[in-house]
Design an enzyme around this catalytic site. Structure first.
Site, PDB file in Angstrom:
ATOM      1  N   CYS A 124     -13.658   3.826  -3.683  1.00 11.34           N
ATOM      2  CA  CYS A 124     -14.105   2.428  -3.708  1.00 11.34           C
ATOM      3  C   CYS A 124     -14.310   2.008  -2.254  1.00 11.34           C
ATOM      4  O   CYS A 124     -14.421   2.875  -1.386  1.00 11.34           O
ATOM      5  CB  CYS A 124     -13.125   1.525  -4.470  1.00 11.34           C
ATOM      6  N   HIS A 134       2.861  18.713  -0.473  1.00 12.29           N
ATOM      7  CA  HIS A 134       4.146  18.080  -0.784  1.00 12.29           C
ATOM      8  C   HIS A 134       4.119  17.211  -2.036  1.00 12.29           C
ATOM      9  O   HIS A 134       5.168  16.975  -2.634  1.00 12.29           O
ATOM     10  CB  HIS A 134       4.614  17.232   0.398  1.00 12.29           C
ATOM     11  N   THR A 171     -12.331   0.519   0.008  1.00 17.64           N
ATOM     12  CA  THR A 171     -11.201   0.915   0.857  1.00 17.64           C
ATOM     13  C   THR A 171     -10.436   2.108   0.310  1.00 17.64           C
ATOM     14  O   THR A 171      -9.624   2.696   1.034  1.00 17.64           O
ATOM     15  CB  THR A 171     -10.196  -0.249   0.965  1.00 17.64           C
ATOM     16  N   HIS A 177       9.797  20.066  -3.593  1.00 21.98           N
ATOM     17  CA  HIS A 177       8.802  19.024  -3.874  1.00 21.98           C
ATOM     18  C   HIS A 177       8.587  18.852  -5.376  1.00 21.98           C
ATOM     19  O   HIS A 177       8.260  17.766  -5.834  1.00 21.98           O
ATOM     20  CB  HIS A 177       7.495  19.343  -3.152  1.00 21.98           C
ATOM     21  N   ASP A 183     -16.764   2.808  -7.482  1.00 18.11           N
ATOM     22  CA  ASP A 183     -17.378   1.504  -7.750  1.00 18.11           C
ATOM     23  C   ASP A 183     -18.534   1.344  -6.762  1.00 18.11           C
ATOM     24  O   ASP A 183     -18.910   2.304  -6.064  1.00 18.11           O
ATOM     25  CB  ASP A 183     -16.340   0.366  -7.686  1.00 18.11           C
TER      26      ASP A 183
HETATM   27  C1  RB5 Z   1     -15.265  -4.194  -3.860  1.00 20.83           C
HETATM   28  O1  RB5 Z   1     -15.852  -5.202  -3.105  1.00 20.83           O
HETATM   29  C2  RB5 Z   1     -13.954  -3.755  -3.239  1.00 20.83           C
HETATM   30  O2  RB5 Z   1     -12.998  -4.752  -3.451  1.00 20.83           O
HETATM   31  C3  RB5 Z   1     -13.504  -2.448  -3.838  1.00 20.83           C
HETATM   32  O3  RB5 Z   1     -14.474  -1.476  -3.614  1.00 20.83           O
HETATM   33  C4  RB5 Z   1     -12.229  -1.859  -3.272  1.00 20.83           C
HETATM   34  O4  RB5 Z   1     -12.266  -1.780  -1.892  1.00 20.83           O
HETATM   35  C5  RB5 Z   1     -10.987  -2.447  -3.790  1.00 20.83           C
HETATM   36  O5  RB5 Z   1      -9.869  -2.013  -3.443  1.00 20.83           O
END
Ligand code: RB5
Length: 145
Positions: free
Chosen positions: A65, A98, A67, A133, A8
């Protein structure tokens, strides 16, 4: 290897760098977007990469994304997908050995590109250990209804 990749807006910049790395390393990259830093919804790109793997178009996937959390949550709703959210090399390696992870999730706002590159290289090169596993994976891989 054939690798599907998606991101994203939070992962777009790192995704572009990882695509370049993968191509330099001789992999075939299926870039499922997004293609700019405009705001988009990460589940859409998780779906594209998961479908690519489940349809047999790609062998592995990478999702990025901000995080890595949203991508991993969305990807793991697909039966047969084992998406591992990793922020360092040890868990990237162990997710292959694993857990036979077929998607690597990373946070573009969490790690730098040099670490991401090492994680991706390790993750692609590490085989599944199999054995006990495999039994554990088969216990959840079909999903719980
Ligand atoms: C976008 O702002 C952010 O929420 C997305 O990239 C991600 O981190 C969501 O888990």
């Amino acid at each position: 290897m054939k690798i599907a990749i998606g991101a994203d807006h939070g992962g777009f910049e790192l995704k572009e760098l990882v695509v370049a790395l993968l191509r330099e390393e001789g992999h075939e990259v299926l870039d499922k977007g997004c293609f700019s830093s405009d705001s988009v919804d990460y589940p859409e790109y998780a779906e594209k990469v998961c479908s690519s793997i489940l349809d047999g178009e790609a062998e592995r996937g990478i999702l990025i994304c901000g995080t890595g959390i949203g991508m991993s949550l969305a990807a793991n709703r697909h039966h047969g997908i084992r998406a591992a959210l990793c922020h360092e090399i040890f868990t990237a390696e162990m997710s292959r050995r694993h857990n036979d992870s077929n998607i690597l999730c990373m946070g573009g706002r969490v790690i730098g590109s040099a670490l991401a590159f090492e994680m991706v290289k390790t993750w692609l090169a590490t085989p599944f250990d199999g054995g006990r596993h495999s039994r554990r994976i088969s216990m959840f891989d079909k999903g719980f209804e």
